[in-house]
Design an enzyme around this catalytic site. Structure first.
Site, PDB file in Angstrom:
ATOM      1  N   ARG A 110      25.511  25.691  52.230  1.00 43.56           N
ATOM      2  CA  ARG A 110      26.359  24.968  51.458  1.00 43.56           C
ATOM      3  C   ARG A 110      27.191  24.554  52.283  1.00 43.56           C
ATOM      4  O   ARG A 110      27.880  25.459  52.997  1.00 43.56           O
ATOM      5  CB  ARG A 110      26.681  25.718  50.007  1.00 43.56           C
ATOM      6  CG  ARG A 110      25.851  25.531  49.188  1.00 43.56           C
ATOM      7  CD  ARG A 110      26.263  26.462  47.869  1.00 43.56           C
ATOM      8  NE  ARG A 110      27.607  26.229  47.314  1.00 43.56           N
ATOM      9  CZ  ARG A 110      28.042  26.955  46.148  1.00 43.56           C
ATOM     10  NH1 ARG A 110      27.229  27.719  45.548  1.00 43.56           N
ATOM     11  NH2 ARG A 110      29.248  26.892  46.000  1.00 43.56           N
ATOM     12  N   ARG A 147      38.119  29.557  49.070  1.00 44.04           N
ATOM     13  CA  ARG A 147      37.630  29.596  47.551  1.00 44.04           C
ATOM     14  C   ARG A 147      37.903  31.301  47.154  1.00 44.04           C
ATOM     15  O   ARG A 147      38.321  31.326  46.001  1.00 44.04           O
ATOM     16  CB  ARG A 147      35.927  29.541  47.759  1.00 44.04           C
ATOM     17  CG  ARG A 147      35.434  27.872  47.816  1.00 44.04           C
ATOM     18  CD  ARG A 147      34.221  28.067  48.223  1.00 44.04           C
ATOM     19  NE  ARG A 147      33.143  28.455  47.482  1.00 44.04           N
ATOM     20  CZ  ARG A 147      31.990  28.977  47.915  1.00 44.04           C
ATOM     21  NH1 ARG A 147      31.681  28.999  48.965  1.00 44.04           N
ATOM     22  NH2 ARG A 147      31.295  29.150  46.882  1.00 44.04           N
ATOM     23  N   LYS A 179      26.587  35.791  40.847  1.00 41.91           N
ATOM     24  CA  LYS A 179      26.354  35.042  39.528  1.00 41.91           C
ATOM     25  C   LYS A 179      25.109  34.121  39.166  1.00 41.91           C
ATOM     26  O   LYS A 179      24.537  34.353  38.277  1.00 41.91           O
ATOM     27  CB  LYS A 179      27.715  34.305  39.246  1.00 41.91           C
ATOM     28  CG  LYS A 179      29.045  34.935  39.293  1.00 41.91           C
ATOM     29  CD  LYS A 179      29.883  34.138  38.668  1.00 41.91           C
ATOM     30  CE  LYS A 179      30.240  33.089  39.624  1.00 41.91           C
ATOM     31  NZ  LYS A 179      30.801  33.211  41.031  1.00 41.91           N
ATOM     32  N   ARG A 227      36.698  28.986  34.749  1.00 44.23           N
ATOM     33  CA  ARG A 227      37.310  29.354  36.148  1.00 44.23           C
ATOM     34  C   ARG A 227      38.909  29.450  35.961  1.00 44.23           C
ATOM     35  O   ARG A 227      39.421  29.727  36.968  1.00 44.23           O
ATOM     36  CB  ARG A 227      36.796  28.495  37.286  1.00 44.23           C
ATOM     37  CG  ARG A 227      36.005  28.862  37.967  1.00 44.23           C
ATOM     38  CD  ARG A 227      35.296  27.805  39.185  1.00 44.23           C
ATOM     39  NE  ARG A 227      35.024  28.416  40.289  1.00 44.23           N
ATOM     40  CZ  ARG A 227      33.751  28.440  40.645  1.00 44.23           C
ATOM     41  NH1 ARG A 227      32.693  27.952  39.793  1.00 44.23           N
ATOM     42  NH2 ARG A 227      33.267  28.518  41.609  1.00 44.23           N
ATOM     43  N   ARG A 268      24.529  33.057  53.315  1.00 40.32           N
ATOM     44  CA  ARG A 268      23.766  32.431  52.098  1.00 40.32           C
ATOM     45  C   ARG A 268      22.953  31.173  52.308  1.00 40.32           C
ATOM     46  O   ARG A 268      23.615  30.277  53.159  1.00 40.32           O
ATOM     47  CB  ARG A 268      24.542  32.486  51.138  1.00 40.32           C
ATOM     48  CG  ARG A 268      23.883  31.861  49.899  1.00 40.32           C
ATOM     49  CD  ARG A 268      24.812  31.838  48.595  1.00 40.32           C
ATOM     50  NE  ARG A 268      25.903  30.916  48.336  1.00 40.32           N
ATOM     51  CZ  ARG A 268      26.676  31.156  47.266  1.00 40.32           C
ATOM     52  NH1 ARG A 268      26.594  31.796  46.327  1.00 40.32           N
ATOM     53  NH2 ARG A 268      27.665  30.283  47.295  1.00 40.32           N
TER      54      ARG A 268
HETATM   55  P1  AMP Z   1      29.970  27.311  42.570  1.00 44.26           P
HETATM   56  O1  AMP Z   1      28.741  26.901  42.784  1.00 44.26           O
HETATM   57  O2  AMP Z   1      30.148  27.832  41.215  1.00 44.26           O
HETATM   58  O3  AMP Z   1      30.654  28.194  43.430  1.00 44.26           O
HETATM   59  O4  AMP Z   1      30.907  26.073  42.393  1.00 44.26           O
HETATM   60  C1  AMP Z   1      31.140  25.054  43.717  1.00 44.26           C
HETATM   61  C2  AMP Z   1      32.588  24.439  43.483  1.00 44.26           C
HETATM   62  O5  AMP Z   1      32.306  23.506  42.411  1.00 44.26           O
HETATM   63  C3  AMP Z   1      33.743  25.231  43.462  1.00 44.26           C
HETATM   64  O6  AMP Z   1      34.345  25.499  44.530  1.00 44.26           O
HETATM   65  C4  AMP Z   1      34.381  24.029  42.803  1.00 44.26           C
HETATM   66  O7  AMP Z   1      34.950  23.177  43.451  1.00 44.26           O
HETATM   67  C5  AMP Z   1      33.481  23.170  41.737  1.00 44.26           C
HETATM   68  N1  AMP Z   1      33.546  23.905  40.396  1.00 44.26           N
HETATM   69  C6  AMP Z   1      32.209  24.606  39.872  1.00 44.26           C
HETATM   70  N2  AMP Z   1      32.743  25.112  38.815  1.00 44.26           N
HETATM   71  C7  AMP Z   1      34.057  24.717  38.283  1.00 44.26           C
HETATM   72  C8  AMP Z   1      35.044  24.988  37.225  1.00 44.26           C
HETATM   73  N3  AMP Z   1      34.518  25.761  36.242  1.00 44.26           N
HETATM   74  N4  AMP Z   1      36.117  24.467  37.358  1.00 44.26           N
HETATM   75  C9  AMP Z   1      36.543  23.901  38.443  1.00 44.26           C
HETATM   76  N5  AMP Z   1      35.605  23.509  39.441  1.00 44.26           N
HETATM   77  C10 AMP Z   1      34.430  24.002  39.343  1.00 44.26           C
END
Ligand code: AMP
Length: 218
Positions: A157, A168, A15, A90, A124
């Site tokens: 990360r 996740r 994404k 999400r 990654r």
């Molecule tokens: P990502 O980089 O999109 O994988 O986001 C990393 C982390 O940020 C996720 O595992 C959540 O803990 C938090 N996060 C990011 N976007 C959201 C969202 N829309 N709703 C809830 N938590 C989020």
């Protein structure tokens, strides 16, 4: 009508990479809620302190909190022509809130099977300084690798370790996957095969977005 694009898909589907490409192609900003939260954690702000533990265990932060953050972000002038949302919504509650905030959504789902996601996420690397996602071939060089955009150090990360990755993916299945049913009936929804090369996925996405933009002009 503004070009408001939602990138759906499990963690590791591509994404972020594809959102950056789309943003460049259409001259609109990519907004990653994950990047915004990681920036807050790194800067040690009040928000960062609130979300750090939740993120580290691979859970989702609260709907109200993230909806407020996105609402604020979408008020900024640079999103007037459109935006690519990466990592939001999400949950179905977030999707309903987004429907009230932005119209003409184009929703793209990048589909990738679980075993491939675990493989991708565990290898990654992202830039410690600018947050860019490293090309996997560059990341594979290990300590010798540096960020292609700013020369910064590449790091893993903290939530890309295998145990957190599995959590996740579980959270994705339970809370985010139902969004496919929320959006599937819309003519502006499209699922893309994320197992192709990055370039092929980008081409498929661009084709779909162009097609949908043309369709809604008619
Ligand atoms: P990502 O980089 O999109 O994988 O986001 C990393 C982390 O940020 C996720 O595992 C959540 O803990 C938090 N996060 C990011 N976007 C959201 C969202 N829309 N709703 C809830 N938590 C989020």
């Amino acid at each position: 009508m503004a070009l408001n694009i939602v990138m759906l898909g499990p963690p590791g589907a591509g994404k972020g990479t594809q959102a950056a490409r789309l943003a460049q192609r259409y001259g609109i900003p990519a907004v990653s809620t994950g990047d915004m939260l990681r920036d807050a954690v790194q800067a040690g702000t009040e928000l960062g302190r609130r979300v750090k533990a939740v993120m580290e265990r691979g859970d989702l932060v609260g709907d109200d909190l993230i909806v407020d953050i996105v609402r604020e972000r979408l008020r900024r002038a640079d999103t007037a022509e459109g935006v690519v949302l990466d990592g939001f919504p999400r949950t179905t509650a977030q999707a309903a809130a987004l429907d009230a905030m932005a119209d003409g959504l184009i929703v793209l789902d990048i589909a990738v099977p679980d075993d491939e996601l675990v493989r991708r996420l565990s290898s990654r690397r992202i830039c410690r300084d600018c947050g860019a996602i490293a090309d996997p071939a560059v990341a594979a060089r290990g300590d010798a690798a540096a960020c292609a955009r700013c020369g910064g150090t590449l790091v893993q990360r903290s939530d890309d370790h295998e145990d957190v990755v599995r959590e996740r993916l579980k959270v994705y299945q339970q809370r985010t996957r139902p969004l496919l049913d929320y959006y599937r009936q819309r003519p502006s929804f499209q699922s893309i095969d994320g197992l192709q090369s990055t370039d092929a996925v980008a081409e498929a996405i661009a084709r779909e977005v162009d097609r949908m933009v043309t369709a809604r002009r008619q």
